[in-house]
Write a protein that holds these residues in place. Structure first.
Motif, mmCIF file in Angstrom:
data_model
loop_
_atom_site.group_PDB
_atom_site.id
_atom_site.type_symbol
_atom_site.label_atom_id
_atom_site.label_comp_id
_atom_site.label_asym_id
_atom_site.label_seq_id
_atom_site.Cartn_x
_atom_site.Cartn_y
_atom_site.Cartn_z
ATOM 1 N N UNK A 317 5.656 40.573 17.132
ATOM 2 C CA UNK A 317 6.602 41.299 17.997
ATOM 3 C C UNK A 317 6.811 42.678 17.383
ATOM 4 N N UNK A 318 6.920 43.697 18.235
ATOM 5 C CA UNK A 318 7.055 45.068 17.730
ATOM 6 C C UNK A 318 7.750 45.928 18.768
ATOM 7 N N UNK A 319 8.171 47.107 18.337
ATOM 8 C CA UNK A 319 8.746 48.071 19.253
ATOM 9 C C UNK A 319 7.666 48.730 20.095
ATOM 10 N N UNK A 320 8.049 49.163 21.300
ATOM 11 C CA UNK A 320 7.078 49.774 22.214
ATOM 12 C C UNK A 320 6.480 51.045 21.615
ATOM 13 N N UNK A 321 7.345 51.919 21.117
ATOM 14 C CA UNK A 321 6.844 53.182 20.567
ATOM 15 C C UNK A 321 5.999 52.962 19.323
ATOM 16 N N UNK A 322 6.346 51.929 18.553
ATOM 17 C CA UNK A 322 5.552 51.661 17.350
ATOM 18 C C UNK A 322 4.158 51.168 17.706
ATOM 19 N N UNK A 323 4.061 50.348 18.732
ATOM 20 C CA UNK A 323 2.737 49.925 19.165
ATOM 21 C C UNK A 323 1.951 51.124 19.709
ATOM 22 N N UNK A 324 2.656 52.095 20.281
ATOM 23 C CA UNK A 324 1.989 53.327 20.722
ATOM 24 C C UNK A 324 1.484 54.120 19.513
ATOM 25 N N UNK A 325 2.290 54.185 18.454
ATOM 26 C CA UNK A 325 1.816 54.841 17.227
ATOM 27 C C UNK A 325 0.562 54.141 16.699
ATOM 28 N N UNK A 326 0.613 52.818 16.715
ATOM 29 C CA UNK A 326 -0.552 52.035 16.273
ATOM 30 C C UNK A 326 -1.769 52.382 17.123
ATOM 31 N N UNK A 327 -1.578 52.412 18.441
ATOM 32 C CA UNK A 327 -2.681 52.750 19.341
ATOM 33 C C UNK A 327 -3.205 54.160 19.091
ATOM 34 N N UNK A 328 -2.294 55.069 18.822
ATOM 35 C CA UNK A 328 -2.687 56.460 18.570
ATOM 36 C C UNK A 328 -3.488 56.566 17.274
ATOM 37 N N UNK A 329 -3.115 55.763 16.283
ATOM 38 C CA UNK A 329 -3.900 55.729 15.039
ATOM 39 C C UNK A 329 -5.324 55.271 15.326
ATOM 40 N N UNK A 330 -5.443 54.278 16.183
ATOM 41 C CA UNK A 330 -6.775 53.773 16.537
ATOM 42 C C UNK A 330 -7.545 54.835 17.327
ATOM 43 N N UNK A 331 -6.865 55.450 18.313
ATOM 44 C CA UNK A 331 -7.532 56.481 19.107
ATOM 45 C C UNK A 331 -8.052 57.612 18.217
ATOM 46 N N UNK A 332 -7.300 57.942 17.196
ATOM 47 C CA UNK A 332 -7.672 59.023 16.289
ATOM 48 C C UNK A 332 -8.595 58.562 15.165
ATOM 49 N N UNK A 333 -9.253 57.434 15.389
ATOM 50 C CA UNK A 333 -10.223 56.911 14.411
ATOM 51 C C UNK A 333 -9.615 56.828 13.011
ATOM 52 N N UNK A 334 -8.357 56.399 12.965
ATOM 53 C CA UNK A 334 -7.751 56.109 11.674
ATOM 54 C C UNK A 334 -7.096 57.284 10.989
#
Lengths: 441, 441
Positions: A317-334
C-alpha cells in the motif's frame, strides 16, 4: 487438508482479488457514486454499528462495495511492515494542472459512443488518479476513501515492484538470472521452482501446478491463502505456515520457459530469492533502494504473513503521489534529480519486454501483442508503453513517447482488469496523444 | 464467560504489560547486552527459524526477552491505524550534544554506590533516550531494536496523550469536565462510568470493579483483553466485542472521586468521550491537533481492536524524536515556533496536578507526594517535574525548572516501573541538576 470456511472466506478477502477472477459475482453492481465508501459509512461511528463493521478474518472487508473502504485502510485490518521513507524532507512535485484532461474524449473498446476522461474516472470506480507529464503533475484527483495523505492497496502492482528489485539486483551483478532458483533458495529444490531459472521466475514462465479457481474447493490457492494468513491457524491445522513454507511444496505441471502463466506465487518465490541474495526483506530493500531516495512523502507498507514476511505478490500500500514518483523514476531509467538511483539497465530490460509467444499462451485475449517481463506488462504499442497492473483497477502506466506517468488507484467491483480495460487503456492513450500534441510545434 | 487459554496468553502479551504487574516472573533476567534483540535474532531469516518466531496471538511476542524485539515492531504483529504526520517537511531538531551527560553520576534509590547515566542506560534496558535542553538535543542514543527511523511502543504514555487531548477539549470549551460521562456517551449510562464526572475519569478517581490481577482467572482484565483483541473471537465467544462494548458493562465498586485508581479502562472510556465530542478517533484527533503541526519526522500509530478503535489506554507507537517534539510542545505550554498550537490552559492544568490525597490511596508508595492529573504523573518536586509513564520503562519526563524534556523508550524485563524507577528518577534529576548548573553564571 481441511480448510475452515472462515479461513476460506478470509482468503477470498486477502488474496483472491489479487488475481484474475471476480471475487463476488455482482449482476448489477452499484455505481461509483452509489457505492461511495464515505457515504456508506463503513467503520464509521464509535463504535461502528454492526451493519457497518468490516473484518478481515471473515472476508467481509473485501466484498464489494465494502472493499471501496478497505483498499484505503489495509493496515487497520491486518499486520503490516513499514517501507520507510526515511526522515528527510519530501521533494514536492511540480504542478502544471491541465483542466482539459478531464474533457478528453475517447472511444471505449467495443463502443462507438465516445466518453470523457472524467466519465471514465467514475465508470472505473477510481479512488485516485495522477498524471505526470515530463515529471510535472498535469492531473490529480481523489475520490472514495482515499486522501492525499492516505495509502491505497496497490494489489498486483506489488509484483512489478518485486520484479524491478530483482532486475536491479541482476543489473548490479548480485543476482544471476541464468542460475536455478534452488541455487539461491535450497528449500525450493524439491518444489516446482527448484529447476526453474531465476529468469523464468521473473517472467512467470514457470510450469506450476497451481490453480486460482475459487470455485474449486481443492484449488491450491486455498492452501496458499491459509498458509499466508496473518490470523492464528485454526486448531488442528497441519498445513504450511507462511508464504515461504507453502512455496516449498508447490508441484510442477508442464515445462518451464514455454508459456507465461500469471500466478502470484512466482512473485513470492522471487521475493524469497531477493531476500536470500540481499539478507533483507523486500520491504527493507525497497526502502533502502528507492523509498528513502527520491523524496517520498509517505512511508509505504506491506501486509505480512504470521512470520512477518511481506506479501511480495500483492501486499503493498502506498500514497498516490509516491507511486507517481516511483513511476517517474522508472520512466527516467533510474535517474532522479541528476543522480542514478537504480541501474538504467534494469529499466531497459523491462522496456524491451519478454516473449510475445509465451504471453499469447496465457489467455489474455484482449492484450494482443503484449508481453510480460520482470513482472511488468509491456504493451509493445507504438509509444513503447508498459505498466504495472493490479486487480480492481490499480495501475502504473508509463508512456515513454508521451513522457507520461499515470497512476491510478481504484476499487472496481470486478477484480479482473478485463472489466475496466475497455474504459482505461484507451483513456490512457487519449491522454498520451493529447500530451504529445502539446509538444508539437 | 469462558476465555480460551490462547486468548488469555494473547491478552497477556497485548495488555498486561501496560499495567502495574510483572508479566512473567524472571528470577534472574538476562542483562541488556545478553538480551539484545538483534543478537538474539528474533524474526530474522527467510523465514525465521521456528525458535526465533514470535506471535501476538499466543502472547510469545511480549515475553521477555522477546519483547525487546516486539516493542519496536508492534505493527508487524497486529492491525494498526496511522497518526499521520501530514505531507510537509519535518522540522529538524537542533543539536548541541553533550558527551558529559553519559558521565553524570548519581545515587540510585536505596544505594550508596553511585552509578553513571550510561550505566543506568544499560541497567534499564533502554532502547532509546533523548534529552532536550531549551529545545536542543543534548543527548540521543539508540539501542536494542530501535532505530532513529523506527517507532517504539509508548505503552501507557498513550494515556497521557489521551488525557492531554481531553484537557485541550476542556480548554477549548468543547468538553465540560463537570458533566457526567453518560451525558457524552449514553451507552455508558448503566456502567460504573455513567455517574462519574468527566473530571473524575480524566484523573482516574472513578470507583470501578476491575481487577488487573493476572494471577486471578476471574479478573476482569481477561474479559477486557478478549474484547479488545484484534484476532478473530473463538467459536462460541459471547462476550463484548471491542473496547467500547466492554466498557459499557463495567460495574461500580466504591465511590467516585475519592481515590486514584490506576486502571487502563479509564483511558479508553475517555477516548470514547473524546470521539463522541469530536466525531474523530483519538488517532485522527492527535494527527489533526498535534502530529501534523509541529514538524514530526514520522507518522505514529495506534494498535486497534477488531472494530478499528485505537487503544487509547496503551496502543501508541512513535519515533523517539517525535515524542521529544511532543514533550517540548508540552513544556512550552502549547507554543511551537511562535504559534499557539494547543491552549496553554490545558498544560497549566496538568502542571498544577491533582489531589495528593487521592494519589496516596493508590499504593504507589515510592512516589510520595505525587499526584495524577489529566492522565499525567505530577512529581510536585521542587522543579515542578511531571511525566507520562508506561510499563517496561517508557517515559516522557518534563522538568520545567531545568528547561528539560527527556524521553525514554525501554524494554525492561519487569513491567512495573517500580523496578526501574530507582535507577531512572534519580538519573533524570541528575541531568536536570546538571543542565541547571550550566545556566548558572
Amino acid at each position: 487438508m481441511k480448510i475452515h470456511l472462515r479461513m476460506r472466506r478470509a482468503a477470498t478477502g486477502l488474496l483472491c482479488s489479487l488475481l484474475a477472477l471476480p471475487a463476488t459475482a455482482q449482476p448489477e453492481p452499484l455505481s461509483a457514486s452509489s457505492s461511495d465508501p464515505v457515504t456508506l459509512g463503513w467503520m464509521q461511528g464509535f463504535p461502528p454499528p454492526p451493519e457497518k463493521r468490516l473484518r478481515a478474518a471473515d472476508g467481509s472487508f473485501f466484498e464489494f462495495p465494502a472493499l471501496r473502504y478497505s483498499v484505503a485502510h489495509m493496515r487497520e485490518f491486518m499486520p503490516t511492515v513499514e517501507v520507510s521513507r526515511g526522515l528527510g524532507a519530501p521533494l514536492p512535485l511540480k504542478y502544471r494542472l491541465d483542466p482539459l484532461v478531464d474533457k478528453l474524449r475517447f472511444l471505449p473498446w467495443d463502443s462507438d459512443e465516445p466518453i470523457t476522461f472524467a466519465d471514465a474516472f467514475e465508470r472505473n470506480y477510481t479512488d485516485g488518479l495522477i498524471v505526470l507529464h515530463r515529471g510535472e503533475v498535469v492531473y490529480e484527483r481523489y475520490a472514495g476513501a482515499l486522501k492525499e495523505s492516505g495509502q491505497h492497496a496497490a494489489m498486483s502492482v506489488t509484483k512489478s515492484v518485486t520484479g524491478l528489485l530483482a532486475a536491479v539486483l541482476v543489473a548490479e551483478g548480485r543476482l544471476d538470472e541464468s542460475r536455478l532458483v534452488a541455487e539461491y533458495v535450497p528449500e525450493l529444490k524439491d518444489s516446482a521452482f527448484g529447476d526453474a531459472t531465476v529468469r523464468q521466475l521473473m517472467d512467470m514462465t514457470t510450469g506450476l501446478q497451481y490453480s486460482e479457481n475459487y470455485a474449486d474447493p481443492n484449488a491450491e490457492v486455498w492452501q496458499y491463502s491459509a498458509a499466508g494468513s496473518p490470523w492464528p491457524k485454526p486448531a488442528g491445522y497441519t498445513g504450511p505456515v507462511g508464504y515461504f513454507e507453502y512455496l516449498a511444496g508447490v508441484q510442477k505441471q508442464g515445462e518451464h520457459g514455454e508459456a507465461f502463466g500469471y500466478k502470484t506465487i512466482n512473485s513470492d518465490a522471487l521475493g524469497w530469492v531477493i531476500s536470500r541474495v540481499t539478507g533483507q526483506s523486500v520491504a527493507e530493500l525497497l526502502s533502502e533502494k528507492i523509498w528513502r531516495r527520491i523524496g517520498m512523502e509517505q512511508s509505504a507498507y506491506y501486509q505480512v504473513d504470521e512470520l512477518g514476511t511481506p506479501f511480495a505478490g500483492g501486499g503493498l500500500s502506498a500514497g498516490l503521489r509516491d507511486l507517481a514518483r516511483f513511476g517517474e523514476l522508472v520512466r527516467n531509467r533510474g535517474r532522479w534529480q541528476g543522480e542514478q538511483i537504480i541501474p538504467a539497465a534494469a529499466i531497459d530490460d523491462i522496456r524491451r519486454g519478454g516473449s510475445k509467444n509465451a504471453f499469447a499462451r496465457a489467455g489474455f485475449d484482449r492484450l494482443k501483442g503484449w508481453s510480460y517481463r520482470n513482472m511488468w506488462w509491456i504493451t509493445h504499442n507504438r509509444n513503447g508503453a508498459f505498466a504495472a497492473r493490479g486487480v480492481h483497477g490499480q495501475t502504473i502506466y508509463i508512456d515513454p513517447a508521451a513522457d507520461m506517468v499515470l497512476v491510478r488507484f481504484a476499487s472496481h467491483p470486478v477484480a479482473a482488469n478485463g472489466a475496466n480495460d475497455p474504459y482505461s487503456l484507451p483513456a490512457y492513450q487519449a491522454v498520451a496523444d493529447y500530451l504529445i500534441s502539446l509538444e508539437m510545434p
